[in-house]
Design an enzyme around this catalytic site. Structure first.
Site, PDB file in Angstrom:
ATOM      1  N   SER A  63       1.684  12.976   0.137  1.00  0.00           N
ATOM      2  CA  SER A  63       2.760  12.008  -0.078  1.00  0.00           C
ATOM      3  C   SER A  63       2.244  10.620  -0.429  1.00  0.00           C
ATOM      4  O   SER A  63       2.941   9.843  -1.085  1.00  0.00           O
ATOM      5  CB  SER A  63       3.648  11.928   1.165  1.00  0.00           C
ATOM      6  OG  SER A  63       2.880  11.569   2.305  1.00  0.00           O
ATOM      7  N   ASP A  77       8.936   4.045   8.200  1.00  0.00           N
ATOM      8  CA  ASP A  77       8.310   5.090   9.017  1.00  0.00           C
ATOM      9  C   ASP A  77       6.938   4.666   9.553  1.00  0.00           C
ATOM     10  O   ASP A  77       6.368   5.324  10.417  1.00  0.00           O
ATOM     11  CB  ASP A  77       8.205   6.412   8.248  1.00  0.00           C
ATOM     12  CG  ASP A  77       7.262   6.368   7.043  1.00  0.00           C
ATOM     13  OD1 ASP A  77       6.510   5.383   6.863  1.00  0.00           O
ATOM     14  OD2 ASP A  77       7.273   7.350   6.273  1.00  0.00           O
ATOM     15  N   HIS A 122       3.830   5.465   5.477  1.00  0.00           N
ATOM     16  CA  HIS A 122       3.691   5.457   4.021  1.00  0.00           C
ATOM     17  C   HIS A 122       3.739   4.032   3.481  1.00  0.00           C
ATOM     18  O   HIS A 122       4.539   3.223   3.946  1.00  0.00           O
ATOM     19  CB  HIS A 122       4.817   6.283   3.380  1.00  0.00           C
ATOM     20  CG  HIS A 122       4.751   7.720   3.729  1.00  0.00           C
ATOM     21  ND1 HIS A 122       5.429   8.249   4.806  1.00  0.00           N
ATOM     22  CD2 HIS A 122       4.067   8.742   3.161  1.00  0.00           C
ATOM     23  CE1 HIS A 122       5.173   9.544   4.883  1.00  0.00           C
ATOM     24  NE2 HIS A 122       4.341   9.861   3.901  1.00  0.00           N
TER      25      HIS A 122
END
Length: 191
Positions: free
Chosen positions: A16, A162, A165
């Site tokens: 990701s 979060d 990221h």
């Protein structure tokens, strides 16, 4: 339109962090790195082969698919999810070793981006996990960037809510910091 014969195709094989989780496609690491390299007058195309949630085993499993893009160079950014899931570092090492050997066999120079384990798993796991990347860098002829999230990890202003990221500003900092290593990688391309 056919690409020019001089255009260098750089495969960004990752999770990701490469895919650009939570970001617009043009804000993802490969797009921002391509833009930075083109601003230097370099004729490159970045191939975003990032898959959110991918482990090193997932990257290994889709390697043939990634190589079908016929890259000239590769940036290997995998391992974050192995660390988050506290997978056995020996498996992480074996999977990355397999990928590196395949890329080497294909004549594709590699930049290996290291990763650190979350500190809450203890010092032993943290050290074992970190050694995966340093060991592989020492045993393969790669350009090594020790920590992909250098300067970004733990910085709320550079991360999505979060906390894991990077946001667009975080990606820009990653690109800025990794750029000297990418330049070294480009020096390894065969004419």
């Amino acid at each position: 339109m056919a690409r020019a014969a001089t255009t260098k195709r750089i495969l960004a094989l990752g999770d990701s962090l490469t895919a650009g989780f939570g970001l617009a496609p043009e804000e993802a690491f490969p797009a921002r790195l391509e833009r930075a390299l083109r601003a230097e007058g370099r004729d490159v195309t970045l191939i975003n082969a990032g898959v959110s949630g991918d482990t090193t085993a997932g990257g290994k499993a889709r390697l043939d698919w990634a190589l079908a893009a016929k890259p000239d160079l590769a940036i290997l950014e995998l391992g974050a999810n192995d660390g988050l899931r506290r997978l056995d570092p020996a498996l992480t090492r074996a999977n990355l070793d397999f990928i590196l050997k395949r890329l080497e066999a294909a004549g594709i120079p590699v930049l290996l981006a290291g990763m650190l384990a979350p500190p809450n798993y203890g010092k032993t796991f943290e050290a074992e996990f970190k050694s995966v990347f340093t060991h592989l860098a020492a045993s393969h002829d790669v350009v090594f960037y020790p920590f992909f999230l250098d300067g970004v990890a733990g910085e709320a202003r550079l991360c999505l809510p979060d906390g894991l990221h990077p946001n667009a500003r975080g990606v820009d900092l990653i690109v800025e910091r990794i750029l000297p290593s990418v330049r070294k990688l480009l020096e390894r391309v065969k004419p």
